[in-house]
Design a protein around this motif. Structure first.
Motif, mmCIF file in Angstrom:
data_model
loop_
_atom_site.group_PDB
_atom_site.id
_atom_site.type_symbol
_atom_site.label_atom_id
_atom_site.label_comp_id
_atom_site.label_asym_id
_atom_site.label_seq_id
_atom_site.Cartn_x
_atom_site.Cartn_y
_atom_site.Cartn_z
ATOM 1 N N ASN A 68 0.833 -1.199 0.000
ATOM 2 C CA ASN A 68 0.000 0.000 0.000
ATOM 3 C C ASN A 68 0.871 1.253 0.000
ATOM 4 O O ASN A 68 0.600 2.215 -0.740
ATOM 5 C CB ASN A 68 -0.915 -0.008 1.223
ATOM 6 C CG ASN A 68 -1.839 1.188 1.262
ATOM 7 O OD1 ASN A 68 -2.695 1.350 0.404
ATOM 8 N ND2 ASN A 68 -1.682 2.047 2.265
ATOM 9 N N LYS A 69 1.943 1.265 0.800
ATOM 10 C CA LYS A 69 2.868 2.403 0.831
ATOM 11 C C LYS A 69 3.476 2.632 -0.545
ATOM 12 O O LYS A 69 3.529 3.762 -1.044
ATOM 13 C CB LYS A 69 3.972 2.159 1.860
ATOM 14 C CG LYS A 69 5.106 3.192 1.829
ATOM 15 C CD LYS A 69 6.253 2.795 2.740
ATOM 16 C CE LYS A 69 7.393 3.810 2.688
ATOM 17 N NZ LYS A 69 8.066 3.877 1.383
ATOM 18 N N TRP A 70 3.950 1.558 -1.181
ATOM 19 C CA TRP A 70 4.586 1.687 -2.494
ATOM 20 C C TRP A 70 3.611 2.278 -3.504
ATOM 21 O O TRP A 70 3.976 3.164 -4.289
ATOM 22 C CB TRP A 70 5.076 0.320 -2.973
ATOM 23 C CG TRP A 70 5.885 0.369 -4.230
ATOM 24 C CD1 TRP A 70 7.241 0.450 -4.335
ATOM 25 C CD2 TRP A 70 5.387 0.357 -5.574
ATOM 26 N NE1 TRP A 70 7.619 0.491 -5.654
ATOM 27 C CE2 TRP A 70 6.497 0.439 -6.440
ATOM 28 C CE3 TRP A 70 4.116 0.283 -6.134
ATOM 29 C CZ2 TRP A 70 6.375 0.444 -7.823
ATOM 30 C CZ3 TRP A 70 3.985 0.310 -7.521
ATOM 31 C CH2 TRP A 70 5.099 0.383 -8.348
ATOM 32 N N ARG A 71 2.356 1.806 -3.494
ATOM 33 C CA ARG A 71 1.366 2.288 -4.472
ATOM 34 C C ARG A 71 1.012 3.758 -4.242
ATOM 35 O O ARG A 71 0.907 4.533 -5.201
ATOM 36 C CB ARG A 71 0.112 1.415 -4.412
ATOM 37 C CG ARG A 71 0.338 -0.020 -4.901
ATOM 38 C CD ARG A 71 -0.945 -0.841 -4.853
ATOM 39 N NE ARG A 71 -0.701 -2.225 -5.184
ATOM 40 C CZ ARG A 71 -0.590 -2.717 -6.412
ATOM 41 N NH1 ARG A 71 -0.701 -1.887 -7.444
ATOM 42 N NH2 ARG A 71 -0.367 -4.000 -6.628
ATOM 43 N N GLY A 96 -1.843 7.570 9.127
ATOM 44 C CA GLY A 96 -2.684 6.448 9.521
ATOM 45 C C GLY A 96 -2.843 5.375 8.465
ATOM 46 O O GLY A 96 -3.416 4.320 8.736
ATOM 47 N N ALA A 97 -2.345 5.594 7.259
ATOM 48 C CA ALA A 97 -2.459 4.597 6.188
ATOM 49 C C ALA A 97 -1.460 3.458 6.410
ATOM 50 O O ALA A 97 -0.422 3.645 7.056
ATOM 51 C CB ALA A 97 -2.213 5.253 4.836
ATOM 52 N N GLU A 98 -1.764 2.292 5.893
ATOM 53 C CA GLU A 98 -0.871 1.138 5.977
ATOM 54 C C GLU A 98 0.471 1.485 5.342
ATOM 55 O O GLU A 98 0.540 1.928 4.195
ATOM 56 C CB GLU A 98 -1.497 -0.049 5.249
ATOM 57 C CG GLU A 98 -0.593 -1.236 5.029
ATOM 58 C CD GLU A 98 -0.179 -1.906 6.334
ATOM 59 O OE1 GLU A 98 0.980 -2.328 6.409
ATOM 60 O OE2 GLU A 98 -1.008 -1.999 7.254
ATOM 61 N N SER A 99 1.580 1.271 6.118
ATOM 62 C CA SER A 99 2.886 1.751 5.659
ATOM 63 C C SER A 99 3.950 0.656 5.608
ATOM 64 O O SER A 99 5.137 0.942 5.606
ATOM 65 C CB SER A 99 3.379 2.886 6.568
ATOM 66 O OG SER A 99 3.504 2.425 7.914
ATOM 67 N N GLY A 100 3.537 -0.605 5.570
ATOM 68 C CA GLY A 100 4.498 -1.699 5.520
ATOM 69 C C GLY A 100 5.341 -1.667 4.262
ATOM 70 O O GLY A 100 4.887 -1.232 3.195
#
Length: 443
Positions: A68-71, A96-100
């Motif tokens: 999700n972070k990459w996109r 707050g967004a998914e940052s894996g």
């Protein structure tokens, strides 16, 4: 399906006839210029490499893990997230967004290929295509070194700072069965937030080292290092029985120093044997006040945990500085004899590995193969010659960067005769960025 950036690599030497499958490797490679002045190499976007061997040929493909972070950053055309999730350097639009980043290891369990890192859920990948599928649910975070039990097929895992609040002192451990179904997940409170990269699992026990490479949100918010070396806090080993979990948790004082990686561990009567690469102090991280830390080297040592007295004895096993220990994982959590690691004979603080070492833990004898000055070796992954081959009989696969010529190549060595050097190699069309961990998956 092949694409225009897949390559069939030219092979020198002869690939072993029985070595058929794919070596997967993972490592950090930021998509965009980082936002942080204190950016750390450990937090780059995951980049995967797949070397597929069979019928005398080697093909190569590499892809970013499209998390999700990459996109989000790809669509924005710039970095949006701060290192370690630091809210002070994260763009408000993605707070707050998914940052894996899924940048540390890649393992197969229950037919699923999972890219792993320190602080998020596993990310499923298709193999060998390296297409991104999405998060795989094991109840939350899973760190980069789960262990698969050869007796039950279960995957045992853990997570540190396992709380919505960043850099908490909560630690979890869990078990997924041979089909990938989550059987258990429990959480306990550690003495402080510690960066716990690896742990030990035996037939009967779990050992999680809480060592003083500490995390602090307060420190990070003040512009100081999120993770730092604080030896005055001391270290503790969380020891549990696999069949009882947190109900059996006890704390045992750990030897001084820091450990990134465990080779293997096993039970021996009323003791637990844990073989680790131990540093005198945590390398690559600063002190709590932000001053530069000491880049100590790691050495292979044995921790003997006496469950009767609650004490640990440390015994040196070898005198070559090194990292990335591996063994024949058919004996994971069981008594074993053979191990491998990449060694360093360079100046102190230079972490480029230039040696592949094999150690016979029964005789104490070490044999090794050294690359020329300027070259560097990745983790060397062991693959058995066949499912029923004797322990340690098989092959090592690794990626070597040839510094003077600025290219990388895959090398294959006889695991019982590393001193002879590669039996085969395959040159990449470009340099592969230095990464962390990889694993072999049979065809």
């Amino acid at each position: 399906m092949r694409s225009e950036d897949d390559f069939e690599l030219p092979v020198e030497g002869k690939l072993p006839a029985g070595l058929s499958g794919t070596l997967y490797r993972n490592g950090p490679n930021p998509q965009f210029e980082p936002r942080d002045a204190n950016y750390h190499w450990f937090v780059g976007d995951g980049m995967l490499h797949a070397f597929t061997l069979g019928q005398g040929k080697v093909t190569y493909r590499n892809r970013w893990v499209r998390t999700n972070k990459w996109r989000l950053e790809h669509d924005a055309g710039q970095a949006l997230f701060g290192s370690w999730g630091n809210p002070m350097t994260t763009d408000p639009s993605v707070m707050g967004a998914e940052s894996g980043v899924a940048n540390t290891n890649i393992v197969q369990h229950a037919g699923r290929l999972l890219a792993l890192e320190e602080a998020h859920a596993p990310f499923q990948i298709s193999g060998p295509e390296l297409d991104s599928i999405g998060s795989f649910d094991l109840g939350g975070k899973v760190t980069a070194h789960p262990k698969t039990c050869p007796l039950t097929g279960e995957m045992v895992f853990f997570a540190y700072a396992d709380d919505p609040m960043p850099l908490s002192s909560k630690v979890s451990w869990g078990v997924a069965d041979a089909t990938g179904k989550l059987l258990k997940r429990e959480t306990f409170e550690a003495p402080y937030c510690s960066m716990i990269h690896d742990f030990a699992v035996t037939r009967d026990h779990v050992v999680i080292p809480v060592l003083p490479l500490t995390g602090s949100l307060q420190r990070a918010m003040a512009g100081k290092p999120a993770f730092a070396w604080e030896p005055e806090k001391g270290g503790q080993l969380a020891v549990m029985r696999r069949d009882q979990g947190v109900a059996s948790l006890r704390w045992i004082e750990a030897p001084k120093g820091y450990v990134f990686h465990v080779m293997n561990a096993y039970d021996e009567g009323e003791t637990i044997i844990v073989d680790v690469m131990r540093y005198a102090s945590a390398p690559l991280f600063p002190n709590a006040d932000g001053t530069r830390g000491e880049n100590a080297a790691a050495y292979l040592v044995r921790w003997t945990i006496d469950l009767t007295t609650g004490t640990v004895t440390e015994t040196p096993l070898d005198d070559l500085a090194g990292e990335f220990p591996r063994f024949d994982e058919r004996l994971s959590g069981l008594p074993y004899r053979h191990g491998w690691f990449v060694g360093q004979s360079l100046k102190p603080g230079d972490f480029r590995a230039n040696i592949i070492a094999h150690i016979d833990l029964e005789t104490g004898q070490r044999t090794d193969w050294t690359v020329p000055a300027g070259d560097a070796i990745s983790e060397a992954v062991f693959t058995p010659a066949s499912p029923d081959a004797p322990e340690g009989e098989g092959w090592l696969t690794a990626v070597v960067y040839r510094g003077q010529l600025n290219f990388s190549e895959l090398v294959v060595l006889n695991a019982q005769d590393v001193a002879a050097g590669p039996v085969a190699s395959a040159k990449l069309p470009r340099r592969a960025p230095f990464g962390f961990h990889g694993n072999w998956v049979n065809a």
